[in-house]
Design a protein around this motif. Structure first.
Motif, PDB file in Angstrom:
ATOM      1  N   ALA A  32      48.599  71.155  22.306  1.00  0.00           N
ATOM      2  CA  ALA A  32      47.480  70.650  21.500  1.00  0.00           C
ATOM      3  C   ALA A  32      47.949  70.210  20.119  1.00  0.00           C
ATOM      4  N   GLU A  33      47.264  69.191  19.622  1.00  0.00           N
ATOM      5  CA  GLU A  33      47.609  68.593  18.324  1.00  0.00           C
ATOM      6  C   GLU A  33      46.849  69.229  17.160  1.00  0.00           C
ATOM      7  N   ASP A  34      45.593  69.578  17.403  1.00  0.00           N
ATOM      8  CA  ASP A  34      44.789  70.177  16.327  1.00  0.00           C
ATOM      9  C   ASP A  34      43.798  71.181  16.926  1.00  0.00           C
ATOM     10  N   LEU A  35      42.946  71.728  16.063  1.00  0.00           N
ATOM     11  CA  LEU A  35      42.052  72.782  16.530  1.00  0.00           C
ATOM     12  C   LEU A  35      41.078  72.286  17.580  1.00  0.00           C
ATOM     13  N   GLN A  36      40.519  71.114  17.342  1.00  0.00           N
ATOM     14  CA  GLN A  36      39.543  70.602  18.293  1.00  0.00           C
ATOM     15  C   GLN A  36      40.188  70.421  19.661  1.00  0.00           C
ATOM     16  N   GLU A  37      41.401  69.904  19.659  1.00  0.00           N
ATOM     17  CA  GLU A  37      42.061  69.700  20.951  1.00  0.00           C
ATOM     18  C   GLU A  37      42.396  71.035  21.615  1.00  0.00           C
ATOM     19  N   ALA A  38      42.825  72.025  20.830  1.00  0.00           N
ATOM     20  CA  ALA A  38      43.153  73.333  21.410  1.00  0.00           C
ATOM     21  C   ALA A  38      41.919  73.939  22.068  1.00  0.00           C
ATOM     22  N   ALA A  39      40.763  73.795  21.412  1.00  0.00           N
ATOM     23  CA  ALA A  39      39.525  74.337  21.975  1.00  0.00           C
ATOM     24  C   ALA A  39      39.122  73.547  23.221  1.00  0.00           C
ATOM     25  N   ASP A  40      39.108  72.220  23.091  1.00  0.00           N
ATOM     26  CA  ASP A  40      38.677  71.376  24.208  1.00  0.00           C
ATOM     27  C   ASP A  40      39.614  71.524  25.405  1.00  0.00           C
ATOM     28  N   MET A  41      40.896  71.662  25.100  1.00  0.00           N
ATOM     29  CA  MET A  41      41.918  71.786  26.144  1.00  0.00           C
ATOM     30  C   MET A  41      41.727  73.067  26.957  1.00  0.00           C
ATOM     31  N   THR A  42      41.150  74.090  26.328  1.00  0.00           N
ATOM     32  CA  THR A  42      40.928  75.355  27.022  1.00  0.00           C
ATOM     33  C   THR A  42      39.969  75.154  28.194  1.00  0.00           C
TER      34      THR A  42
END
Lengths: 404, 182
Positions: free
Chosen positions: A146-156
């Motif tokens: 993941a690149e940023d927080l939003q992506e880390a959350a969405d990627m989950t």
């Protein structure tokens, strides 16, 4: 990030990265969570235990264990009876899980685990690089960065969807950079429960341990059978290539946010120089590209989201018109003097017509801060490669020669 | 983009201050980012925390080397840390001190401002915790953040009496800076 329409600031809240991920796990409605606290993963599991203590995750058991080995082992049992399972770890914790990682993927258990990337000991270092996850490359886990927080959350949420797909049934590591993402505060949209329920339906396992319908998991496979198990795992990884793209596209349709599928491109259209990287360094690279583009440097970025399965075709397509490719790795294969992504990108080009020069930079080891000026230097060296060929194929970045 | 670096000692709430600043900036309609200079935190040891604010989403992840603003929670740090390092010439450094700015020999052309945050904190909050007071001073001296946004962020983080007292201290520091026409 591409969004449908404008960024919805009114939906955003400023939270810590670990909270954004813990919240994303919560709305994915796991049945069993087991994890052992370790810096910098701790805030995620603290957040989840709090949610469970407050009764905010229904039908979910948090199993306390004495080690990471036990944490993942507990999930093996839980997944075998059909539970949606989650864990989180980092560094030495992940390395301690090594043996169990193979068991999870071999038994085709769709467990999702956040790896809060950190350097490995010795010497002890709690800061970020990718050596921990890269060292687990061949365990049969899908690895997304993941690149940023939003992506880390969405990627989950995407990770559960990919893992549980019947054509995949492989575990997924969602990799996020330790401290740089886990401990940063920035605005994010916390995943909405209703939308997530729609995106990620209840897990319906194909096979479970059930006394009424006896079945064995992880039994002996003698030489007559073992090859076929490995072959099928490889096929599942190949199926995951499309499912990772599908999960990202479907996420975009429902939530309106997109970070790329297997890979994502930034300013690559007319780029002579293409940088390739994974994780949070991508943001700093994008800012550097914007700065250099103003000076007329034709530079772009290929962000790799999926390291396993390795998106060879997507990478080959993305760099087909580049005049030089520079790969940035936060890891090293000692004795080869190369980072893993660099080695693999070179390798996937070997039997093709594309003879683009590829150079490798090992960067950000043990949390060494990565400044825009360092990225600019790499781009400037890439320009030299374009003009006069490769002088150094792969090298360390920012080595303090004076203390060697 | 505006970049702020906060210097303090472990236990002084520098990281919390950076976070509160990010929350307040976002409430003002800006994108923001806050993070500590990750160390193995020890009480009393020099620490740094960073905040960025911008009209566009923030992608840069490096530490802050050329800040627009520096906040110093403990003036004794100046002897051990180059707090003004990289500070932009048109920037500002805000130091918690009872003394006049001229008392500090700093290697910077930027504006130096002092505020006796410890006194304000002791009088209003009752404890020498100056992080929120300095955010009030920052709002008053730079105009980069609405004092109401800082107060709301603090009250949300510390509900009840603690938050109320902090908000009062923030307002006082803000007013002092406004009156002094920093």
């Amino acid at each position: 990030m591409v969004t449908k329409g404008k960024l919805e600031m009114e939906k955003m809240v400023v939270v810590e990265g670990s909270y954004a991920v813990a919240h994303a796990v919560k709305v994915c409605r796991p049945n069993v969570i087991s994890a052992y606290p370790i810096t910098p993963q701790t805030h995620i599991v603290e957040g989840l235990s709090q949610f469970i203590a407050d009764g905010e995750i229904q039908n979910c058991e948090y199993i306390n264990v004495e080690s990471e080995f036990s944490a993942l082992s507990a999930l093996v049992g839980s997944s075998a009876v059909g539970a949606r399972c989650y864990s989180a770890t980092t560094s030495q914790g992940l390395e301690l899980m090594h043996e169990v990682l193979f068991n999870v993927s071999g038994m085709r258990m769709p467990i999702v685990m956040t790896v809060v990337n950190r350097a490995v000991s010795a010497p002890i270092n709690i800061w970020n690089d990718h050596q921990d996850a890269i060292s687990q490359r061949d365990t049969g886990w899908i690895q997304l960065y993941a690149e940023d927080l939003q992506e880390a959350a969405d990627m989950t949420a995407q990770a559960f969807k990919i893992a549980e797909d019947e054509e995949v049934l492989m575990p997924v590591m969602v990799c996020m950079d330790g401290f740089i993402l886990s401990h940063v505060y920035e605005p994010v949209v916390l995943l909405e429960q209703e939308l997530t329920d729609e995106y990620l339906p209840t897990y319906k396992p194909l096979n479970i341990l059930d006394p009424k319908k006896p079945m064995s998991f992880g039994t002996l496979a003698d030489p007559n059978y073992y090859t076929e198990f490995r072959y099928l795992q490889q096929k599942a990884m190949e199926n995951a290539l499309k499912k990772i793209e599908d999960a990202a596209n479907e996420f975009y349709d429902m939530f309106g946010r997109y970070y790329g599928g297997l890979t994502d491109k930034y300013q690559t259209g007319d780029a002579d120089i293409i940088l390739v990287a994974m994780g949070s360094i991508v943001g700093t690279i994008k800012d550097t590209i914007d700065k250099l583009r103003q000076k007329g440097v034709k530079v772009g970025l290929l962000k790799v989201r999926s390291f396993r399965p390795f998106p060879a075709e997507a990478i080959k397509e993305a760099i087909k018109d580049a005049k030089v490719v520079a790969v940035l790795d936060k890891n090293i294969s000692l004795g080869l003097n190369e980072g893993a992504l660099f080695t693999e990108i070179k390798s996937c080009l070997y039997n093709t017509e594309n003879r683009v020069p590829v150079v490798g930079y090992m960067i950000g080891h043990g949390g060494r801060d990565i400044r825009m000026s360092t990225i600019e230097n790499i781009i400037s060296e890439a320009q030299e490669v374009m003009e006069s060929g490769i002088r150094k194929e792969s090298q360390f970045t920012d080595v303090r020669e004076e203390i060697l | 983009m505006k970049e702020i670096r906060i210097h303090g000692r472990g236990g002084q709430g520098s990281v919390t201050a950076a976070e509160l600043l990010a929350v307040a900036a976002f409430a003002d309609g800006k994108f923001s980012q806050a993070f500590p200079a990750f160390g193995v935190e020890r009480r009393g040891a020099p620490v740094q925390a960073f905040t960025r604010m911008d009209d566009a989403p923030i992608r840069l992840r490096s530490q802050i080397y050329e800040p627009d603003y520096v906040i110093v929670q403990d003036p004794t740090l100046i002897e051990v840390v180059d707090v003004a390092s990289g500070l932009k010439e048109d920037g500002m450094i805000i130091i918690n001190s009872e003394f006049d700015p001229s008392a500090f020999k700093l290697n910077t052309k930027a504006k130096v401002v002092t505020v006796n945050a410890t006194k304000i904190a002791l009088e209003i909050i009752g404890r020498p915790i100056v992080n929120t007071v300095l955010l009030g001073a920052f709002a008053g001296a730079t105009g980069n953040i609405e004092p109401e946004s800082i107060k709301e962020a603090v009250k949300k983080r510390f509900p009840g009496k603690v938050g109320e007292r902090n908000a009062e201290a923030i307002q006082q520091a803000y007013d002092m800076m406004k009156e002094a026409k920093v």
